[in-house]
Design a protein around this motif. Sequence first.
Motif, short mmCIF file in Angstrom:
data_model
loop_
_atom_site.label_atom_id
_atom_site.label_comp_id
_atom_site.label_asym_id
_atom_site.label_seq_id
_atom_site.Cartn_x
_atom_site.Cartn_y
_atom_site.Cartn_z
N SER A 272 0.82 -1.22 0.00
CA SER A 272 0.00 0.00 0.00
C SER A 272 0.85 1.27 0.00
O SER A 272 0.36 2.35 -0.33
CB SER A 272 -0.93 0.00 1.22
N THR A 276 -1.57 4.57 -4.82
CA THR A 276 -2.25 5.86 -4.66
C THR A 276 -3.75 5.61 -4.76
O THR A 276 -4.26 5.23 -5.82
CB THR A 276 -1.82 6.85 -5.75
N LEU A 282 -10.36 6.21 -0.25
CA LEU A 282 -9.90 6.68 1.06
C LEU A 282 -11.08 6.99 1.97
O LEU A 282 -11.06 6.66 3.17
CB LEU A 282 -9.03 7.92 0.89
N LYS A 348 -2.09 2.60 5.82
CA LYS A 348 -3.22 2.80 4.90
C LYS A 348 -4.47 3.22 5.67
O LYS A 348 -5.19 4.14 5.25
CB LYS A 348 -3.48 1.51 4.13
N GLN A 370 -2.04 9.80 1.71
CA GLN A 370 -1.74 8.45 1.27
C GLN A 370 -0.91 7.71 2.33
O GLN A 370 -0.33 8.33 3.23
CB GLN A 370 -0.98 8.48 -0.06
#
Length: 389
Positions: A272, A276, A282, A348, A370
């Motif tokens: 991860s 991206t 996300l 992550k 990120q």
Amino acid sequence: MKRLQVTLWRVTGLLFAGYAASSGAEERTFNMTKGVTDISGKVYDLHMLIFYICCAIALVVFGAMFYSMYHHRKSKGAVAAHFHESTKVEIIWTVIPIIILVLMAIPATKTLVAMEDTSQSDLTIRITGSQWKWHYSYFNEDVEFYSLLATSQKAIDGVEEKGAHYLLEVDNPLVLPINRKVRFLLTSDDVIHSWWVPDFAVKKDTIPGFINEAWTRIDEPGVYRGQCAELCGRAHGFMPVVVHAMEEQEYDQWLIAKKQEIAKAKEEAAASLTATLSKDELMTLGEKTYLDRCAVCHQANGAGIPGAFPAITGSKVATGEVSTHIDTVLNGRPGTAMQAFANQLTDKEIAAVVTYQRNGLGNSTGDLVQASDVNAMRASESPTSKEGE
């Protein structure tokens, strides 16, 4: 009148019922559970022995009292005796209680010594209490994980129907083999908690900076439930204990599978760092992580609890510098209830929850974080990097 009697019985049952949950089936009784371990059976037998002794004492004392009141009442012409002391009586009512206490102390001491004997264990597990979850670490096995409440927030809020094990279900239960002596080392990250499983007769406080010991040897496979028995804060009631006891061969297979699962998770976490994720990815992962780990303090809508936990909505952290926000989630805030999630969440997950907090819950900074950003901050804080500065 009958309805009142039924209500009183129900209330009495709730107040004095003993909790016992064996193999996923919950039953309520007016006595403590015998449990599924040899030591829990000894504790139960000791409890019943002392109970019967107390009943016998009560029967003798109250029997003599009521007999005297009835047969020596004024209406029968009884005349009170006039004496102030009797050496013989004084000796009798001093010696007899001492003998009774000694007789009670012998089996009690044997049981208490057995409860504290953690020697010759086959397996050692560290149990760490944390607001508001349990952290289990298997010694010499390189296996550790967090165990969180699995009851959904909607069920807690009354939106969804409550399940059979409401507030007594977790995502990762502690898995133990039967017929093996398991030693527990108990401590805490923050405040005092208490790890309690009635079926094992194990109830030990987890104290910050201190290690308590306990043990169990389970005789029967099944799922056994307990909870934190120490008032540890707002989400004290959301800190259940679930133990899955397996046959020895099944446990060994689970251990191998768990190690593979952990290794795979580490590989995915490493992968991860070069990936991206889109904003939608996300936000989806961030919302899930937030509801699992953050909502208990800051509430599902981000409003927080005034005077206890700050709001995420409009907060200086969630709308300020990204690096400060990441650092807050990674390392917590000493002196506050904000704990560090560096060892609890992957890069992550931290990146996702920070992104969610900055672009949801009433905030809209537009910042996307990120996993590589989080990892870079971890690296900058590591002892190795500081030595090279």
